[in-house]
Design a protein around this motif. Structure first.
Motif, PDB file in Angstrom:
ATOM      1  N   GLY A   1      72.904  36.974  32.729  1.00 32.05           N
ATOM      2  CA  GLY A   1      71.769  36.106  33.025  1.00 32.05           C
ATOM      3  C   GLY A   1      72.099  34.636  32.871  1.00 32.05           C
ATOM      4  O   GLY A   1      71.712  33.811  33.707  1.00 32.05           O
ATOM      5  N   MET A   2      72.823  34.296  31.808  1.00 36.26           N
ATOM      6  CA  MET A   2      73.194  32.894  31.606  1.00 36.26           C
ATOM      7  C   MET A   2      74.119  32.389  32.710  1.00 36.26           C
ATOM      8  O   MET A   2      73.978  31.258  33.193  1.00 36.26           O
ATOM      9  CB  MET A   2      73.863  32.734  30.238  1.00 36.26           C
ATOM     10  N   MET A   3      75.059  33.231  33.143  1.00 37.05           N
ATOM     11  CA  MET A   3      75.960  32.818  34.211  1.00 37.05           C
ATOM     12  C   MET A   3      75.211  32.636  35.524  1.00 37.05           C
ATOM     13  O   MET A   3      75.481  31.689  36.285  1.00 37.05           O
ATOM     14  CB  MET A   3      77.068  33.862  34.374  1.00 37.05           C
ATOM     15  N   ALA A   4      74.255  33.526  35.814  1.00 34.59           N
ATOM     16  CA  ALA A   4      73.466  33.386  37.036  1.00 34.59           C
ATOM     17  C   ALA A   4      72.627  32.112  37.007  1.00 34.59           C
ATOM     18  O   ALA A   4      72.553  31.382  38.002  1.00 34.59           O
ATOM     19  CB  ALA A   4      72.573  34.611  37.222  1.00 34.59           C
TER      20      ALA A   4
ATOM     21  N   PRO B   1      74.325  48.870  36.410  1.00 36.41           N
ATOM     22  CA  PRO B   1      74.402  48.618  34.964  1.00 36.41           C
ATOM     23  C   PRO B   1      73.380  47.570  34.535  1.00 36.41           C
ATOM     24  O   PRO B   1      73.087  46.623  35.274  1.00 36.41           O
ATOM     25  CB  PRO B   1      75.853  48.100  34.780  1.00 36.41           C
ATOM     26  N   ARG B   2      72.816  47.766  33.365  1.00 34.12           N
ATOM     27  CA  ARG B   2      71.824  46.822  32.866  1.00 34.12           C
ATOM     28  C   ARG B   2      72.475  45.466  32.639  1.00 34.12           C
ATOM     29  O   ARG B   2      73.513  45.364  31.988  1.00 34.12           O
ATOM     30  CB  ARG B   2      71.217  47.340  31.561  1.00 34.12           C
ATOM     31  N   PRO B   3      71.874  44.401  33.174  1.00 34.69           N
ATOM     32  CA  PRO B   3      72.478  43.070  32.985  1.00 34.69           C
ATOM     33  C   PRO B   3      72.438  42.636  31.533  1.00 34.69           C
ATOM     34  O   PRO B   3      71.477  42.887  30.809  1.00 34.69           O
ATOM     35  CB  PRO B   3      71.621  42.158  33.873  1.00 34.69           C
ATOM     36  N   THR B   4      73.488  41.971  31.106  1.00 29.57           N
ATOM     37  CA  THR B   4      73.580  41.471  29.746  1.00 29.57           C
ATOM     38  C   THR B   4      73.097  40.030  29.685  1.00 29.57           C
ATOM     39  O   THR B   4      72.786  39.403  30.703  1.00 29.57           O
ATOM     40  CB  THR B   4      75.029  41.568  29.245  1.00 29.57           C
ATOM     41  N   ALA B   5      73.044  39.500  28.469  1.00 24.48           N
ATOM     42  CA  ALA B   5      72.641  38.105  28.299  1.00 24.48           C
ATOM     43  C   ALA B   5      73.640  37.166  28.961  1.00 24.48           C
ATOM     44  O   ALA B   5      73.265  36.142  29.547  1.00 24.48           O
ATOM     45  CB  ALA B   5      72.504  37.782  26.809  1.00 24.48           C
TER      46      ALA B   5
END
Length: 550
Positions: free
Chosen positions: A209-212, A202-206
């Protein structure tokens, strides 16, 4: 005779040459022999050699990044380019070890430089099908086998071909090299596999990315803090390094394999870059080695947990997708059935109008001939029969639902007359605006309510109470239907419950609900999203065909 021999000998040579040509073509076709050297392959070998040199400069024995680069390159590159990777690694070792030939011999120079990459390539090749099947947990098998095989080769060749280093070969050194290679592989290999399968995820959401970024930031801050502590404060350093596992575990639980690949790579890289190194070969940090052993076990557990979470998530998505497809097919079948009933009602409507016109013509003819009483009696009987016929048409397809809504169709159509005729159904109580619902959901609610009352009338005795309420919540809208016995002390029989589940279960599941029978009532919830499904379109029956003259 001599002429015949001279004629036969060239023929045999011709056949021999033809056989050799056919055999050569078969070999080329069967094994795809191709000795052409591509410029892109040469560039790949050079780039890999330079990256190998750069990662080796940042590595120590207990944290060996080139091992991870080797596996990551094999995962990312197709097998046809592996020979260039082998050449690139051998070229690096050749220039780095050329001046040691006089000291350790040519056999060590050739074997120690040329056996490592083909060995790992063979291990990766054995796992390619399993990785392609969608189970990333096999990457841990690649990492473990590669670390053990490379350490065994290095230590074995050092013992056999480097007599001056016999004392350096020890079980402690073997453990150090295996863990160093294993941790190096866990840095690059999961990220490489994640990148290779990016189109299947699944395409990563914003938010992802912020959590990573937040997780990697916390891990980095803890690692830098541990590095700034005094060298003799080993307990605090080890505690901070172990505390780095908490955000990694959280990211793994939230995002499965993707979170594990990012967090484990961040953990290994942070601990590896914060190791105290003298910059000399064999540099070793005993304090960090204990944390690395814990990290190796924990990283393996996190990757296994992440792959398990991702596998069950994919299975859940597959079952959920199949469930939505099944519900969509049921809705489509329901709407197709309603469309067929609508056409049938239209034909019945046309037949009824023809009968009404015929009765009107016959009554007019009787009036012209002076038979006024028979004409009026015919008109009265015709009006009564026409009304009953229209009620039967409304039972086939409730045309009022298209322009007046569900509640009007239930209160003014043939259903209301049928319920009144039983003398067992109290006045229905309706609330909410059914016109906000799609026509498909209103038709499903209409059929469900009719079937529910029919089941209760057939299998239960006593009076019934019918209620319905329409409403919205968030992005969903729907209707709650309740058919209950007026006597609160009674309980629905097992036969009623079983029949209700059989009759109403399919339609309820198609609209996100299921019938529930508790004590004296049957309750049904039908739900749809704000974007309703397509329903039978077009004008209603009464808009297409005017009402009969009677």
């Amino acid at each position: 005779m001599s002429k015949l021999r001279r004629a036969v000998v060239p023929a045999r040579g011709h056949h021999r040459e033809k056989g050799v040509y056919v055999q050569r073509e078969w070999l080329k076709k069967e094994f795809h022999l191709n000795l052409r050297i591509s410029s892109s392959g040469v560039v790949l070998a050079l780039v890999y050699a330079m990256l190998f040199w750069a990662t080796r400069q940042m590595s120590v024995d207990q944290f060996y990044l080139p091992a991870g680069l080797r596996v990551a390159a094999l995962l990312l590159c197709p097998p046809r380019t592996w020979p260039y990777l082998i050449v690139g690694e051998w070229a690096f070792f050749a220039q780095a070890r050329f001046h040691l030939i006089d000291q350790y011999g040519l056999a060590w120079f050739v074997l120690a430089s040329a056996l490592l990459m083909p060995t790992v390539a063979a291990i990766v090749s054995l796992h390619r099908r399993r990785l392609a099947a969608g189970n990333p947990a096999w990457l841990l098998s690649i990492a473990a086998l590669s670390a053990v095989a490379i350490t065994a080769l290095n230590q074995g060749l050092a013992y056999l071909l480097m007599p001056t280093l016999h004392d350096a070969v020890s079980w402690m050194g073997v453990a150090k090299y295996i863990i160093g290679d294993y941790l190096g592989i866990l840095i690059f290999a999961p990220a490489a596999l994640l990148w290779k399968h990016r189109h299947h995820l699944p395409r990563p959401t914003a938010g992802t990315g912020m959590m990573a970024v937040a997780t990697l930031t916390v891990i980095g801050v803890l690692g830098v803090t541990a590095m700034q502590l005094p060298a003799d404060d080993l307990l605090a350093k080890s505690s901070l390094r172990i505390a780095m596992l908490l955000p990694a575990a959280a990211l793994t639980c939230m995002y499965g394999w993707r979170g594990a690949a990012i967090s484990v790579a961040g953990l290994n890289l942070t601990i590896g870059l914060t190791l105290e190194s003298s910059g000399l070969p064999g540099s070793f940090d005993p304090a960090a080695f204990m944390a690395q052993q814990v990290l190796a076990v924990t990283g393996t557990a996190l990757l296994l947990l992440g792959s398990t979470i991702s596998r069950y998530y994919r299975q859940f998505n597959a079952h959920d997708r199949l469930g939505r497809q099944a519900a969509s097919l049921v809705r489509t079948a329901h709407l197709a059935s309603e469309e067929s009933r609508k056409e049938q009602a239209l034909r019945m409507q046309t037949i009824g109008e023809d009968i009404d016109r015929s009765l009107q013509m016959a009554a007019d003819l009787l009036k012209q001939r002076g038979y006024l009483a028979p004409a009026m009696d015919m008109l009265r009987r015709g009006a009564s029969q026409s009304r009953l016929f229209r009620e039967q048409i409304s039972l086939v397809y409730p045309s009022d639902i298209e322009y007046a809504g569900l509640y009007v169709a239930l209160q003014s159509g043939g259903v209301a007359g049928a319920w009144d005729a039983t003398d067992r159904v109290a006045r229905p109580r309706f609330s909410g605006d059914p016109c906000q619902l799609s026509l498909g959901l209103q038709l499903a609610a209409y059929r469900s309510l009719v079937d529910a009352v029919g089941v209760m009338l057939k299998h239960e005795s006593g009076f019934l109470r019918v209620r319905a309420h329409c409403g919205r919540r968030g992005d969903s809208q729907g209707i709650v239907i309740t058919v209950a016995l007026l006597d609160p002390q009674r309980t629905l029989t097992a036969q009623t419950v079983a029949r209700a589940n059989e009759v109403l279960g399919g339609r309820a599941l198609a609209y996100g609900g299921n019938p529930r029978c508790r004590r004296n009532r049957l309750r049904l919830v039908l739900v749809e999203t704000r974007q309703p499904y397509r329903v039978p379109s077009g004008l209603s029956i009464d808009q297409i065909t005017p009402r009969a003259v009677l």
